[in-house]
Design a protein around this motif. Structure first.
Motif, PDB file in Angstrom:
ATOM      1  N   MET A 101     107.552  -8.678   3.946  1.00  0.00           N
ATOM      2  CA  MET A 101     106.268  -9.092   4.433  1.00  0.00           C
ATOM      3  C   MET A 101     105.549  -7.889   5.047  1.00  0.00           C
ATOM      4  N   ALA A 102     104.265  -7.749   4.744  1.00  0.00           N
ATOM      5  CA  ALA A 102     103.473  -6.622   5.238  1.00  0.00           C
ATOM      6  C   ALA A 102     103.196  -6.762   6.730  1.00  0.00           C
ATOM      7  N   ARG A 103     103.104  -5.619   7.368  1.00  0.00           N
ATOM      8  CA  ARG A 103     102.784  -5.594   8.794  1.00  0.00           C
ATOM      9  C   ARG A 103     101.342  -6.026   9.011  1.00  0.00           C
ATOM     10  N   PRO A 104     101.042  -6.758  10.078  1.00  0.00           N
ATOM     11  CA  PRO A 104      99.663  -7.177  10.318  1.00  0.00           C
ATOM     12  C   PRO A 104      98.753  -5.965  10.564  1.00  0.00           C
ATOM     13  N   SER A 105      97.532  -6.061  10.095  1.00  0.00           N
ATOM     14  CA  SER A 105      96.567  -4.985  10.254  1.00  0.00           C
ATOM     15  C   SER A 105      96.148  -4.869  11.711  1.00  0.00           C
ATOM     16  N   ARG A 106      96.105  -3.644  12.203  1.00  0.00           N
ATOM     17  CA  ARG A 106      95.722  -3.393  13.588  1.00  0.00           C
ATOM     18  C   ARG A 106      94.201  -3.259  13.679  1.00  0.00           C
ATOM     19  N   CYS A 107      93.620  -3.875  14.670  1.00  0.00           N
ATOM     20  CA  CYS A 107      92.180  -3.823  14.876  1.00  0.00           C
ATOM     21  C   CYS A 107      91.771  -2.403  15.256  1.00  0.00           C
ATOM     22  N   ARG A 108      90.718  -1.884  14.625  1.00  0.00           N
ATOM     23  CA  ARG A 108      90.261  -0.525  14.884  1.00  0.00           C
ATOM     24  C   ARG A 108      89.244  -0.524  16.022  1.00  0.00           C
ATOM     25  N   ARG A 109      89.339   0.447  16.923  1.00  0.00           N
ATOM     26  CA  ARG A 109      88.406   0.553  18.046  1.00  0.00           C
ATOM     27  C   ARG A 109      87.283   1.511  17.644  1.00  0.00           C
ATOM     28  N   ILE A 110      86.046   1.050  17.800  1.00  0.00           N
ATOM     29  CA  ILE A 110      84.900   1.915  17.542  1.00  0.00           C
ATOM     30  C   ILE A 110      84.049   1.992  18.799  1.00  0.00           C
ATOM     31  N   CYS A 111      83.348   3.111  18.958  1.00  0.00           N
ATOM     32  CA  CYS A 111      82.535   3.302  20.162  1.00  0.00           C
ATOM     33  C   CYS A 111      81.252   2.492  20.111  1.00  0.00           C
ATOM     34  N   LEU A 112      80.651   2.364  18.961  1.00  0.00           N
ATOM     35  CA  LEU A 112      79.421   1.604  18.830  1.00  0.00           C
ATOM     36  C   LEU A 112      79.155   1.293  17.370  1.00  0.00           C
ATOM     37  N   GLU A 113      78.353   0.277  17.159  1.00  0.00           N
ATOM     38  CA  GLU A 113      77.984  -0.073  15.797  1.00  0.00           C
ATOM     39  C   GLU A 113      76.879   0.861  15.322  1.00  0.00           C
ATOM     40  N   PRO A 114      76.771   1.092  14.016  1.00  0.00           N
ATOM     41  CA  PRO A 114      75.749   2.015  13.516  1.00  0.00           C
ATOM     42  C   PRO A 114      74.336   1.536  13.818  1.00  0.00           C
ATOM     43  N   GLU A 115      73.467   2.490  14.083  1.00  0.00           N
ATOM     44  CA  GLU A 115      72.070   2.174  14.357  1.00  0.00           C
ATOM     45  C   GLU A 115      71.368   1.667  13.091  1.00  0.00           C
ATOM     46  N   TYR A 116      71.725   2.228  11.958  1.00  0.00           N
ATOM     47  CA  TYR A 116      71.149   1.820  10.671  1.00  0.00           C
ATOM     48  C   TYR A 116      72.244   1.168   9.859  1.00  0.00           C
ATOM     49  N   ASP A 117      71.927   0.044   9.215  1.00  0.00           N
ATOM     50  CA  ASP A 117      72.977  -0.679   8.500  1.00  0.00           C
ATOM     51  C   ASP A 117      72.823  -0.683   6.989  1.00  0.00           C
ATOM     52  N   SER A 118      71.787  -0.051   6.466  1.00  0.00           N
ATOM     53  CA  SER A 118      71.671  -0.004   5.010  1.00  0.00           C
ATOM     54  C   SER A 118      70.837   1.189   4.558  1.00  0.00           C
ATOM     55  N   PHE A 119      71.167   1.664   3.384  1.00  0.00           N
ATOM     56  CA  PHE A 119      70.473   2.778   2.751  1.00  0.00           C
ATOM     57  C   PHE A 119      70.364   2.455   1.271  1.00  0.00           C
ATOM     58  N   ALA A 120      69.261   2.856   0.645  1.00  0.00           N
ATOM     59  CA  ALA A 120      69.085   2.592  -0.784  1.00  0.00           C
ATOM     60  C   ALA A 120      68.313   3.750  -1.418  1.00  0.00           C
ATOM     61  N   PRO A 121      68.606   4.043  -2.679  1.00  0.00           N
ATOM     62  CA  PRO A 121      67.872   5.105  -3.367  1.00  0.00           C
ATOM     63  C   PRO A 121      66.445   4.659  -3.680  1.00  0.00           C
ATOM     64  N   VAL A 143      77.071  -1.395  -2.463  1.00  0.00           N
ATOM     65  CA  VAL A 143      78.398  -1.019  -1.982  1.00  0.00           C
ATOM     66  C   VAL A 143      78.444  -1.344  -0.487  1.00  0.00           C
ATOM     67  N   ILE A 144      79.514  -2.009  -0.067  1.00  0.00           N
ATOM     68  CA  ILE A 144      79.687  -2.357   1.342  1.00  0.00           C
ATOM     69  C   ILE A 144      80.634  -1.335   1.981  1.00  0.00           C
ATOM     70  N   LEU A 145      80.153  -0.655   3.008  1.00  0.00           N
ATOM     71  CA  LEU A 145      80.956   0.271   3.798  1.00  0.00           C
ATOM     72  C   LEU A 145      81.277  -0.444   5.105  1.00  0.00           C
ATOM     73  N   LYS A 167      73.461   3.608  -6.098  1.00  0.00           N
ATOM     74  CA  LYS A 167      73.654   2.272  -5.534  1.00  0.00           C
ATOM     75  C   LYS A 167      73.217   2.230  -4.079  1.00  0.00           C
ATOM     76  N   ALA A 168      72.881   1.045  -3.622  1.00  0.00           N
ATOM     77  CA  ALA A 168      72.531   0.837  -2.214  1.00  0.00           C
ATOM     78  C   ALA A 168      73.818   0.761  -1.398  1.00  0.00           C
ATOM     79  N   LEU A 169      73.735   1.134  -0.133  1.00  0.00           N
ATOM     80  CA  LEU A 169      74.876   1.117   0.770  1.00  0.00           C
ATOM     81  C   LEU A 169      74.553   0.210   1.941  1.00  0.00           C
ATOM     82  N   ARG A 170      75.426  -0.730   2.237  1.00  0.00           N
ATOM     83  CA  ARG A 170      75.268  -1.592   3.404  1.00  0.00           C
ATOM     84  C   ARG A 170      76.493  -1.410   4.290  1.00  0.00           C
ATOM     85  N   ILE A 171      76.280  -1.238   5.578  1.00  0.00           N
ATOM     86  CA  ILE A 171      77.366  -1.064   6.538  1.00  0.00           C
ATOM     87  C   ILE A 171      77.548  -2.378   7.281  1.00  0.00           C
TER      88      ILE A 171
END
Length: 126
Positions: free
Chosen positions: A1-21, A30-32, A83-87
């Motif tokens: 059985m796989a080990r449970p995924s550990r929650c990642r700590r981030i300092c803040l959420e991105p100010e911009y959440d999407s970019f497109a050509p 594409v979802i980042l 492609k467009a990028l969404r965070i």
């Protein structure tokens, strides 16, 4: 059985959440994940090592490397494929400020994208 995924700590959420050509009517999408964005921010923007990034995010160095490689692949797919990028999403939690010793700063700081854009104009970041 796989080990449970550990929650990642981030300092803040991105100010911009999407970019497109420009000039493409219906670009693919594409979802980042936010933790992938954080790995890119820490390693490429703040010039931290994978070990420092891992310590700050509260995960192992090998996990950071996997997250970072996934993020780079997704960004390359957007740039090459037009492609467009969404965070959004991912397995993360916002830092509550208790881990400030990990990054040497208080984690509730504001990430200022205009400073980054000014640095690009001055060719400080390539």
């Amino acid at each position: 059985m796989a080990r449970p995924s550990r929650c990642r700590r981030i300092c803040l959420e991105p100010e911009y959440d999407s970019f497109a050509p420009c000039g493409i009517r219906e670009p693919g999408l594409v979802i980042l994940h936010v933790d992938e964005f954080e790995a890119i921010r820490l390693i490429d923007y703040e010039k931290k090592t994978h070990e420092q990034c891992a310590r700050q995010m509260g995960i192992s160095r090998t996990t950071v490397t996997e997250i970072y490689e996934r993020a780079r692949s997704k960004i390359a797919d957007c740039l090459i494929g037009g492609k467009a990028l969404r965070i959004s999403g991912g397995n993360y939690k916002l830092c509550d400020g208790s881990a400030w010793k990990c990054c040497g700063k208080k984690c509730n700081r504001i990430y200022n994208m205009s400073e980054h854009q000014t640095a690009i104009r001055r060719n400080e970041i390539l």
